[in-house]
Design a protein around this motif. Structure first.
Motif, PDB file in Angstrom:
ATOM      1  N   MET A 193       1.340  -7.643  -6.788  1.00 48.63           N
ATOM      2  CA  MET A 193      -0.146  -7.267  -6.959  1.00 48.63           C
ATOM      3  C   MET A 193      -0.966  -7.792  -5.950  1.00 48.63           C
ATOM      4  SD  MET A 193      -2.009  -5.086  -8.934  1.00 48.63           S
ATOM      5  CE  MET A 193      -1.143  -5.067 -10.629  1.00 48.63           C
ATOM      6  N   ALA A 194      -0.582  -9.060  -5.723  1.00 47.72           N
ATOM      7  CA  ALA A 194      -1.686  -9.704  -4.538  1.00 47.72           C
ATOM      8  C   ALA A 194      -1.379  -8.991  -3.177  1.00 47.72           C
ATOM      9  CB  ALA A 194      -1.032 -11.203  -4.516  1.00 47.72           C
ATOM     10  N   LYS A 195      -0.122  -8.738  -2.965  1.00 46.57           N
ATOM     11  CA  LYS A 195       0.156  -8.061  -1.700  1.00 46.57           C
ATOM     12  C   LYS A 195      -0.579  -6.839  -1.621  1.00 46.57           C
ATOM     13  CE  LYS A 195       2.498  -7.448   2.233  1.00 46.57           C
ATOM     14  NZ  LYS A 195       2.213  -5.809   2.548  1.00 46.57           N
ATOM     15  N   TRP A 196      -0.592  -5.905  -2.662  1.00 42.57           N
ATOM     16  CA  TRP A 196      -1.094  -4.841  -2.954  1.00 42.57           C
ATOM     17  C   TRP A 196      -2.753  -4.784  -2.701  1.00 42.57           C
ATOM     18  CZ3 TRP A 196      -5.182  -2.790  -6.296  1.00 42.57           C
ATOM     19  CH2 TRP A 196      -5.459  -1.495  -6.140  1.00 42.57           C
ATOM     20  N   ALA A 225      -7.585  -4.188   0.880  1.00 42.80           N
ATOM     21  CA  ALA A 225      -8.904  -4.888   0.896  1.00 42.80           C
ATOM     22  C   ALA A 225      -9.770  -4.065   1.662  1.00 42.80           C
ATOM     23  CB  ALA A 225      -8.503  -6.321   1.361  1.00 42.80           C
ATOM     24  N   PRO A 226      -9.462  -3.440   2.880  1.00 42.04           N
ATOM     25  CA  PRO A 226     -10.499  -2.917   3.638  1.00 42.04           C
ATOM     26  C   PRO A 226     -11.192  -1.689   2.942  1.00 42.04           C
ATOM     27  CG  PRO A 226      -8.375  -3.279   4.979  1.00 42.04           C
ATOM     28  CD  PRO A 226      -8.270  -3.736   3.433  1.00 42.04           C
ATOM     29  N   ARG A 227     -10.613  -1.179   2.078  1.00 41.01           N
ATOM     30  CA  ARG A 227     -11.259  -0.231   1.240  1.00 41.01           C
ATOM     31  C   ARG A 227     -11.948  -0.695  -0.079  1.00 41.01           C
ATOM     32  NH1 ARG A 227      -7.499   1.604   4.248  1.00 41.01           N
ATOM     33  NH2 ARG A 227      -6.115   0.663   3.136  1.00 41.01           N
ATOM     34  N   THR A 253     -17.405  -1.536   4.137  1.00 41.35           N
ATOM     35  CA  THR A 253     -18.967  -1.331   4.379  1.00 41.35           C
ATOM     36  C   THR A 253     -19.544  -0.192   4.791  1.00 41.35           C
ATOM     37  OG1 THR A 253     -18.672  -2.308   6.420  1.00 41.35           O
ATOM     38  CG2 THR A 253     -19.191  -4.061   4.713  1.00 41.35           C
ATOM     39  N   GLU A 254     -18.716   0.792   4.659  1.00 42.52           N
ATOM     40  CA  GLU A 254     -18.903   2.104   5.298  1.00 42.52           C
ATOM     41  C   GLU A 254     -20.150   2.918   4.346  1.00 42.52           C
ATOM     42  OE1 GLU A 254     -15.926   5.367   4.195  1.00 42.52           O
ATOM     43  OE2 GLU A 254     -14.751   3.603   4.369  1.00 42.52           O
ATOM     44  N   ARG A 255     -20.831   3.639   5.162  1.00 43.08           N
ATOM     45  CA  ARG A 255     -21.917   4.446   4.302  1.00 43.08           C
ATOM     46  C   ARG A 255     -21.760   5.852   4.896  1.00 43.08           C
ATOM     47  NH1 ARG A 255     -27.723   1.480   5.114  1.00 43.08           N
ATOM     48  NH2 ARG A 255     -28.182   3.127   3.978  1.00 43.08           N
ATOM     49  N   PRO A 256     -21.762   6.883   3.793  1.00 40.51           N
ATOM     50  CA  PRO A 256     -22.020   6.568   2.311  1.00 40.51           C
ATOM     51  C   PRO A 256     -20.984   5.690   1.786  1.00 40.51           C
ATOM     52  CG  PRO A 256     -22.347   8.861   2.843  1.00 40.51           C
ATOM     53  CD  PRO A 256     -21.733   8.548   4.266  1.00 40.51           C
ATOM     54  N   VAL A 277      -6.400   4.647  -2.740  1.00 36.93           N
ATOM     55  CA  VAL A 277      -6.737   3.499  -1.763  1.00 36.93           C
ATOM     56  C   VAL A 277      -5.862   2.972  -0.706  1.00 36.93           C
ATOM     57  CG1 VAL A 277      -8.873   2.850  -3.215  1.00 36.93           C
ATOM     58  CG2 VAL A 277      -6.349   1.879  -3.469  1.00 36.93           C
ATOM     59  N   ASP A 278      -4.614   3.442  -1.008  1.00 37.86           N
ATOM     60  CA  ASP A 278      -3.733   2.950  -0.110  1.00 37.86           C
ATOM     61  C   ASP A 278      -3.374   3.866   0.888  1.00 37.86           C
ATOM     62  OD1 ASP A 278      -2.406   4.264  -1.903  1.00 37.86           O
ATOM     63  OD2 ASP A 278      -0.667   2.897  -2.498  1.00 37.86           O
TER      64      ASP A 278
END
Length: 582
Positions: free
Chosen positions: A366-369, A374-376, A380-383, A568-569
């Motif tokens: 789970m920590a590896k996932w 993490a980037p998603r 910080t993207e907009r929208p 998300v992955d």
């Protein structure tokens, strides 16, 4: 007219009052509905008895609200509707409650029997329409049977797999009078909430299941919404801790074990974190309160072939429906888990230590996932990326908080990324029927069922537009909750699927007009907050949760259909033309 029927007394009353007295005898919670001439005696009795009843602006919202109230409280949800369009507007919500196992009683007015099939206003074959979407439909044909049949409605709603019961009452019986005896309004209190009755699985089957788990190298548990219906979340968590057997959950089973628990593998099925891989590696799988439907099984491919399966469920009809099991445990989830734990530890007391290394793999994976995605999660993207919104919800919502999720898009994002912090139902999706429009009324029902607990609701702009009128109801009831509109100016799930199936740019009838829902909220006299910067989400959530009364948080999320589905992955999705996905 007196309010109570004393012992050994008789009282003449209208049929509607008799219905109200039975509901009051069961200590029924708030009722939700829209009246009509057929229901006037019921409404008058409810008024005189000072029973809680709330006018809705749409009957579908009424039954959704009753559904969420029942899911959170465990008590019977109560709704009503007048004949014709009032009754037919209940269909979607009743289907949700039936498939989700929600205890509910709906009182529906019907045509005066002396005038039936003479072109009465709003008349239709409503019993035929409602019968397939309820656990039982009770048509009252004699006024003296009202107490008996209303008692039966509560009994059926709360036993076995709970479900909605429709009580269809002709106008003439609702308005007619009859002399009832006091004892007719005595009820069995066990039917105030579900599960009213519990039964244990067969002892020999429990021993067989325990033997399989005792010999398993990599046992695994799949938990469904039946765990919550049984009130078995703490029992399952204790079972997992006592045995070191990891647990994955369905959308409705989230919270069967806290998502933050080291033994939690998260969601399994169509969307997952690490669960599907662990299921593939498992040798013995214990399925608890789970129907193994399309979403949970990734269209019937998870678990894969060759697995030994033990299935514990209260509904025998679910056995073998989608997957044949090796051992069938027919009974209540909580009692079944208690018996299975005792049998397993008696047979193999070293189970916890023997499986310690295996169990230790779960938090590592789970920590590896989390590291990989993490980037998603912190984008910080907009929208705004929806994953960032869910990360903020996890940060801000306290342990006792509740997240309601509308069908489809919102439920999948919430099911994948929302982390419950304690055992129990803290995630309330409408996945029985997976319709949209549940987010607002669901939040209202949760707020009424759990006053003092923070309530957030995740809905799309399409779903929110369906039920906007009941913002007025929320304001009138002064309910404390925040509905988060995932505003992507689209029917997001449909647009994302069009993108997957037909390619970029091939979209049709999936775009919506840009709407500022914060301003819409203000027009209804409630607080509206608009969020466009991902760095401002947490502060906006805290601000909303501190405000008394309903709040609409309008969050402007990605317009890119390639980023709308909750993968998300960034896993590849293969969808053939003609496949349906919800």
């Amino acid at each position: 007219m007196p309010d109570t029927v004393t012992a050994n007394s008789a009282l003449e009353m209208q049929g509607g009052e008799a219905i109200a007295r039975i509901i009051r005898a069961f200590h029924g919670g708030p009722m939700f509905g829209m009246g009509g001439f057929q229901l006037l005696p019921l409404y008058e009795a409810v008024r005189r008895f000072d029973m809680p009843h709330h006018l809705m602006n749409d009957e579908r919202s009424a039954v959704f609200l009753a559904d969420a109230y029942a899911k959170v409280s465990g008590r019977v949800g109560l709704a009503d509707a007048t004949l014709g369009p009032g009754a037919t507007n209940l269909v979607t919500g009743l289907a949700e409650a039936l498939n989700a196992g929600t205890p509910m009683v709906c009182v529906v007015g019907d045509t005066h029997r002396d005038h039936a099939w003479k072109n009465m206003t709003q008349e239709c074959r409503q019993t035929e329409l409602l019968r397939p979407v309820c656990k039982e439909l009770i048509r009252i044909e004699a006024i003296q049977r009202i107490p008996e049949l209303m008692r039966r409605a509560f009994m059926v709603a709360t036993t076995g797999r709970p479900g909605p019961v429709v009580v269809d009452v002709p106008e003439d019986l609702m308005h007619a009078t009859h002399t009832f005896q006091a004892e007719e309004f005595e009820v069995d209190a066990i039917h105030e909430a579900a599960p009213a009755l519990r039964c244990r699985p067969d002892g020999r089957a429990v021993e067989q299941a325990a033997a399989l788990l005792a010999g398993a190298r990599r046992p695994f548990i799949l938990a469904g919404g039946g765990v919550h219906i049984s009130g078995a979340a703490e029992t399952l968590t204790g079972f997992a801790h006592a045995t070191n057997i990891p647990v994955a959950h369905t959308l409705t089973g989230k919270g069967a074990i806290p998502c933050t628990d080291p033994l939690s593998a998260g969601l399994f099925g169509r969307y997952d974190r690490i669960a599907n891989g662990l299921i593939d590696e498992a040798d013995v799988i214990l399925v608890v309160g789970c129907k193994l439907g399309e979403i949970a099984t990734k269209r019937y491919t998870v678990p894969g072939p060759g697995k030994t399966i033990i299935h514990l469920d209260i509904v025998a009809e679910e056995f073998g429906r989608t997957r044949r099991a090796d051992v069938l445990l027919w009974g209540d989830a909580r009692l079944g888990l208690e018996d299975l734990q005792a049998a397993l530890l008696a047979k193999a007391p070293d189970t916890k230590s023997r499986l310690a290394s295996y169990a230790g793999e779960v938090p590592v994976r789970m920590a590896k996932w989390r590291e990989d995605v993490a980037p998603r999660l912190h984008s910080t993207e907009r929208p705004i990326n929806v994953a960032r919104l869910l990360t903020a919800i996890n940060t801000v919502l306290p342990e006792d908080g509740i997240l309601v999720a509308d069908g489809g898009f919102a439920a999948h994002w919430g099911g994948l990324l929302f982390d419950t912090k304690r055992a129990g139902r803290s995630f309330v999706p409408d996945r029985g029927f997976a319709s949209i429009g549940y987010g607002l009324p669901g939040a209202m029902g949760a707020a009424l069922a759990a006053p003092g607990r923070p309530v957030l609701s995740l809905t799309g702009d399409s779903g929110f537009c369906m039920v906007l009128g009941d913002l007025e109801t929320a304001r009138r009831l002064e309910l404390d909750f925040t509905v988060i509109v995932v505003n992507n100016a689209a029917s997001g799930y449909v647009k994302a699927l069009q993108h997957l199936v037909y390619g970029a740019g091939n979209y049709h009838s999936s775009d919506l007009t840009e709407v500022n829902f914060a301003e819409v909220a203000k027009a209804f006299g409630v607080t509206g907050i608009r969020v466009e910067d991902p760095e401002g989400i947490e502060d906006a959530l805290r601000q909303a949760m501190a405000i008394k009364g309903p709040v609409v948080l309008d969050v402007i999320v990605t317009r890119d259909p390639a980023k709308m589905l909750p993968g998300v992955d960034n896993r590849a999705a293969v969808i053939k033309k003609g496949d349906r996905i919800a």
